[in-house]
Design a protein around this motif. Sequence first.
Motif, mmCIF file in Angstrom:
data_model
loop_
_atom_site.group_PDB
_atom_site.id
_atom_site.type_symbol
_atom_site.label_atom_id
_atom_site.label_comp_id
_atom_site.label_asym_id
_atom_site.label_seq_id
_atom_site.Cartn_x
_atom_site.Cartn_y
_atom_site.Cartn_z
ATOM 1 N N VAL A 198 -10.338 3.419 -4.299
ATOM 2 C CA VAL A 198 -9.041 3.354 -4.983
ATOM 3 C C VAL A 198 -9.239 2.921 -6.424
ATOM 4 O O VAL A 198 -8.655 3.492 -7.357
ATOM 5 N N SER A 199 -10.067 1.897 -6.650
ATOM 6 C CA SER A 199 -10.245 1.392 -8.012
ATOM 7 C C SER A 199 -10.875 2.438 -8.919
ATOM 8 O O SER A 199 -10.586 2.498 -10.114
ATOM 9 N N GLY A 200 -11.741 3.310 -8.354
ATOM 10 C CA GLY A 200 -12.410 4.296 -9.176
ATOM 11 C C GLY A 200 -11.619 5.572 -9.406
ATOM 12 O O GLY A 200 -11.803 6.239 -10.436
ATOM 13 N N ASP A 201 -10.717 5.932 -8.467
ATOM 14 C CA ASP A 201 -10.148 7.277 -8.503
ATOM 15 C C ASP A 201 -8.630 7.379 -8.436
ATOM 16 O O ASP A 201 -8.084 8.455 -8.695
ATOM 17 N N ALA A 202 -7.922 6.337 -8.080
ATOM 18 C CA ALA A 202 -6.494 6.490 -7.758
ATOM 19 C C ALA A 202 -5.569 6.464 -8.960
ATOM 20 O O ALA A 202 -4.391 6.820 -8.839
ATOM 21 N N ASP A 203 -6.048 6.073 -10.133
ATOM 22 C CA ASP A 203 -5.146 5.898 -11.278
ATOM 23 C C ASP A 203 -4.302 7.136 -11.611
ATOM 24 O O ASP A 203 -3.102 7.005 -11.849
ATOM 25 N N PRO A 204 -4.884 8.343 -11.668
ATOM 26 C CA PRO A 204 -4.042 9.498 -12.006
ATOM 27 C C PRO A 204 -2.891 9.707 -11.018
ATOM 28 O O PRO A 204 -1.762 10.023 -11.438
ATOM 29 N N LEU A 205 -3.145 9.533 -9.732
ATOM 30 C CA LEU A 205 -2.080 9.713 -8.742
ATOM 31 C C LEU A 205 -1.030 8.616 -8.867
ATOM 32 O O LEU A 205 0.178 8.883 -8.796
ATOM 33 N N ARG A 215 8.145 6.400 -4.561
ATOM 34 C CA ARG A 215 7.787 5.055 -4.105
ATOM 35 C C ARG A 215 6.411 5.083 -3.443
ATOM 36 O O ARG A 215 6.102 5.979 -2.658
ATOM 37 N N TYR A 216 5.604 4.068 -3.747
ATOM 38 C CA TYR A 216 4.269 3.996 -3.166
ATOM 39 C C TYR A 216 3.882 2.536 -2.988
ATOM 40 O O TYR A 216 4.402 1.638 -3.652
ATOM 41 N N ILE A 217 2.991 2.308 -2.043
ATOM 42 C CA ILE A 217 2.349 1.003 -1.902
ATOM 43 C C ILE A 217 0.848 1.232 -1.896
ATOM 44 O O ILE A 217 0.365 2.256 -1.413
ATOM 45 N N ILE A 218 0.123 0.301 -2.473
ATOM 46 C CA ILE A 218 -1.328 0.350 -2.443
ATOM 47 C C ILE A 218 -1.779 -0.662 -1.406
ATOM 48 O O ILE A 218 -1.554 -1.856 -1.556
ATOM 49 N N LYS A 219 -2.351 -0.175 -0.330
ATOM 50 C CA LYS A 219 -2.688 -1.028 0.806
ATOM 51 C C LYS A 219 -3.679 -2.104 0.393
ATOM 52 O O LYS A 219 -4.549 -1.877 -0.436
ATOM 53 N N GLY A 220 -3.534 -3.279 1.019
ATOM 54 C CA GLY A 220 -4.339 -4.416 0.619
ATOM 55 C C GLY A 220 -3.751 -5.048 -0.626
ATOM 56 O O GLY A 220 -2.594 -4.825 -0.980
ATOM 57 N N LEU A 221 -4.552 -5.822 -1.312
ATOM 58 C CA LEU A 221 -4.039 -6.579 -2.446
ATOM 59 C C LEU A 221 -4.727 -6.237 -3.760
ATOM 60 O O LEU A 221 -4.327 -6.755 -4.800
ATOM 61 N N SER A 222 -5.736 -5.377 -3.740
ATOM 62 C CA SER A 222 -6.517 -5.181 -4.959
ATOM 63 C C SER A 222 -5.676 -4.611 -6.096
ATOM 64 O O SER A 222 -5.787 -5.060 -7.239
ATOM 65 N N ARG A 223 -4.823 -3.622 -5.834
ATOM 66 C CA ARG A 223 -4.031 -3.012 -6.900
ATOM 67 C C ARG A 223 -2.613 -3.579 -6.959
ATOM 68 O O ARG A 223 -1.798 -3.129 -7.757
ATOM 69 N N LEU A 224 -2.332 -4.516 -6.084
ATOM 70 C CA LEU A 224 -1.030 -5.183 -6.118
ATOM 71 C C LEU A 224 -0.756 -5.748 -7.500
ATOM 72 O O LEU A 224 0.382 -5.723 -7.989
ATOM 73 N N PHE A 225 -1.799 -6.253 -8.152
ATOM 74 C CA PHE A 225 -1.625 -6.983 -9.403
ATOM 75 C C PHE A 225 -1.282 -6.062 -10.571
ATOM 76 O O PHE A 225 -1.026 -6.537 -11.668
ATOM 77 N N GLN A 226 -1.251 -4.757 -10.328
ATOM 78 C CA GLN A 226 -0.865 -3.814 -11.377
ATOM 79 C C GLN A 226 0.568 -3.311 -11.214
ATOM 80 O O GLN A 226 1.040 -2.551 -12.047
ATOM 81 N N THR A 227 1.249 -3.706 -10.137
ATOM 82 C CA THR A 227 2.641 -3.281 -9.969
ATOM 83 C C THR A 227 3.518 -4.004 -10.986
ATOM 84 O O THR A 227 3.225 -5.134 -11.391
ATOM 85 N N PRO A 228 4.609 -3.377 -11.441
ATOM 86 C CA PRO A 228 5.388 -3.972 -12.539
ATOM 87 C C PRO A 228 5.950 -5.344 -12.213
ATOM 88 O O PRO A 228 5.949 -6.237 -13.069
#
Length: 745
Positions: A198-205, A215-228
Motif C-alpha cells: 500500500v505504501s509503495g503503490d496505492a497513492d494514485p488510487l 468513500r474508502y478506508i485503508i485497512k490497518g493504521l499505516s495510512r490512517l494518518f493521511q486522512t483529512p
Amino acid sequence: MGTGFGLRLAADLLLPPPSTGGPATEPVVNLRAHVRDTVRYVMVDEYQDTNPMQEQLIAGLIQFGANLCVVGDDDQTIYQWRASAVNNILTFTTRHSSAKTVTLNENFRSSKAVVDLASRVAEGIDPSRRLSKSMIASGHQSYDRGDLLALSFSTPQEEAAWICDRIEWMVGLPFTDRAGAPPRGLAYSDFAGLFRSVSGDADPLVTEMRARGIRYIIKGLSRLFQTPEVQAAKTCFDYISGTVDGDAVVTAWTDARLGLREEALKRGVKILDEARGWAEGMPWDTYTIQGTYQRFLGEVGVREEHLTAEVGRERSELAFYNLGRFSTAIGDYERIHFLSSPPDRFATFAKWLEHQAGDYYEESDAEAGYARPDAVTIATVHQAKGMQWPAVFVPCMRRNRFPSKRQGGLGVFHIVPEAAVNDADRYRGSEDDERRLFYVAATRAQKYLVLSFSPGPGKLYQRESQFFAEATRNTYVLTQKAARPDESTLNRLPSTPLSDTPDIVFSFSELKYLFECPYQFKLRFLYGFDSPLQKELGYGKSLHDVMAEVHKRAVKGDIVDTTEVEALVDRHLHAPFAPEPLKEQLRNAAIRSVHRYLRENGPRLALTEHSEQPVEVHLTQGVTVSGRIDLIRRLDTGEQSIVDFKSKERAQADAVTRDQLHIYVAGYEELSGKRADLVEVLNLDEGSRSSREEVNDALLKEISGKVAKAGDQLRHNDMPRKTSWCGTCAACDFAAICRDRPSTP
C-alpha cells in the motif's frame, strides 16, 4: 511484557525440567501439572502460520496425551517474515504418524472462474514444498464472461481512473450473498483494492477516489494518518508542542470538511492551551493525550448527530471510524510513554506522528472491533487474509513488486548469524512465497476479479509481473475491456451494504457496555475510541489475580495462610502507570485487602470447587456469550455459589453485575448440568459492602431477552445513546464526544 515473551515463557515452562541430581523445586503454579491434569483436546486453526515457538508450545500442550487437531492450508502460508514456518504443516503427518488427514477441498466462496485461476496459481508452487490437493468450486456464485479481467494501462493514473470508473458503474449491480437469499445492490463496501505494498503503490488510487468522493478506508493504521480528519487531529498536538499556531489548527479542521464552525474550533484551541499550561508540581496525569484529544473533539462539536446533519451519514460514519482508530493509536503510544512528563509526552507524540507512526503500523491488520463502514477497502494482501468481497481489484502487478524481489543492503543477518536461526532462508522470501500470496489475493474475490498493470516509478517496475502474464493465459480471463451491457438488462437494485452478522460472540466485558449504554459500545468497539489512562489502572486486575492463585491452590488442597500475603501481592501487583509513591500505596492497600479476605474467608477456602472457570452460554439463537467465573464455591450450608470479585477499579453498576452473574449461572449449567443456588459479589475494598442472593429464574429469562436484543442491535447498527443525561453518562469515558454535560445550577 509483550505477547511474544509470554508465549516463549509458557513454551519453556512446559519443557520437562532438567535433571540436576538435586531435589526438584516445585513452582508456585505448576504449569506442567495443570496441563497434564486438565488439557484433553488441543485444536489449532491457521496451522500453516505457526512459528517454531508456537510449535514448541503445541508440543508442550499435547505431551501428556492430549488429542491434537490442526486445520490449515499450506497454500496460504504468507507470514514468513513473522517467522511462520510452512514446514510445520508439510511435515505434520511425518512427525505424527498416527494422524488422520481429512482434505477439505471445496470452495464455497468463489465462482468456478476464480477457483480455476487460483488453483493454477497454487499448482505453480514447487511440488516438494506443497501438499497435493485440488480445489473444487462448490458455492452458488455464477460466472459470466467479463467477471475476470487482466488489463494493462499506460500510467498509474490511467489505471486508477479506470478502477474508479468500474466501481462507480458496478454500484447497484445485483449480487447474491448466499444461496437462496434475495439479491441486493452492490455498495462501496463490496469492493477491495489489494496491493502488494500500500505504501509503495496505492497513492494514485487514493488520490483518484478522494477527488471523486468515493468513500474508502485503508485497512490497518499505516495510512490512517493521511486522512483529512486525522491530519487535522495531528495539528492539535503540533500546536501543544509549539510547532504551529492556533490558526493552523482551525485551518486544518476546516479543510477536513466536517462542517465545524470557526468559533467552536477557537474554543477547542483553548482546551489545547490548558494542556500547554502544565507546570512542575502538577500531577503528571492532569493532561493525558487521550483525554485532551477527546475533550477537544467534544468542544468543537465532533459528535455523530452534528456531523451527520452537516456532511451526511456516510461521511460522518467514516470520519468517526478514522478518528476512533486514531484514538486507538493514541492509546498504543500513551501506554508506553505515560510516565513521561506531559510536555515531553505531547512533544514526542507529535514527532512520532510525523516521522514514525505510518511505518509502525505498516502491516498492522488491527481494526476497530465490529466496524465495517460502507466504503471501499484498500489493503495489503497480507491484511486481507481471512476476508472476502464480491469484487476485488489487484492493481500494480509489476515485476519486482509482485512477486517482490529479495531486498539487498543491510538486514537482520548482518547482525544475527544465519546459523543461529532455524530455516533462516524463509525470512528472505521466495517466489513460492509470493505465489502463495497471489493465491490469497485471488481467493478473496467471490465473483469479480480484476488484475491490472501499469509501469511504476524507476527501472525496476516497468515490466508486467509473471503472475499477471500467467493470468492472461487463463481462458476465463479477458485481457481487453469489454463493452458494457445495455443498462436495461442489468436489473440494478438500490445500493445496500451487507450488514447482517448472523453469529455473534460477545465476551461479557463487551456485552456489559451494550447493557450500560449501546452508544458507548458503538464508540468503543465499532469505532475504536480508547479510554484515557488512569494511574491506578491494573490494581483491580492484580487483586483479581491474587484471588485466582489463592483459590487455584485451594482446589489442590494447598491453603494459603497470612504469612504468604506480601509475597502474593508482590508476585501479582502490576500497576504500570502508577508513580512510585502511588505504587507503594496500592501495594499496602492490596496487602490489607488480602489479609481481610483471608481472615473472613480462610475457613471456606477448602470448599473451593473452581477458580477462573471458562464458560460459554447460548441464551438466544445466533448469540454466544463467553467469560470466566471468578470463583465457584460451596458455602457452609452446602449451597453452591457463583462469585464475582469486585474492587473500585473493576467496579460496574450493580444491575450489570447481577446480569453478569446470572449469565454465568446459565453458562455453568450449560457446561456442567448443575444449577448454582446463589450468586455473590465479594467486595475487596475496605469498608465496602458485599452482596448475596438466590438465583433468580425470572431475571434469567429477562437476561435472555436482553442478550437477544443486544445481538439485534449489533446486526442492525442500532446503538442509540441514552435519551437524557444520567449516572451512566456521568461515569462514561466518552461523554465529551456524545453530548453536553448539564450545567450546574
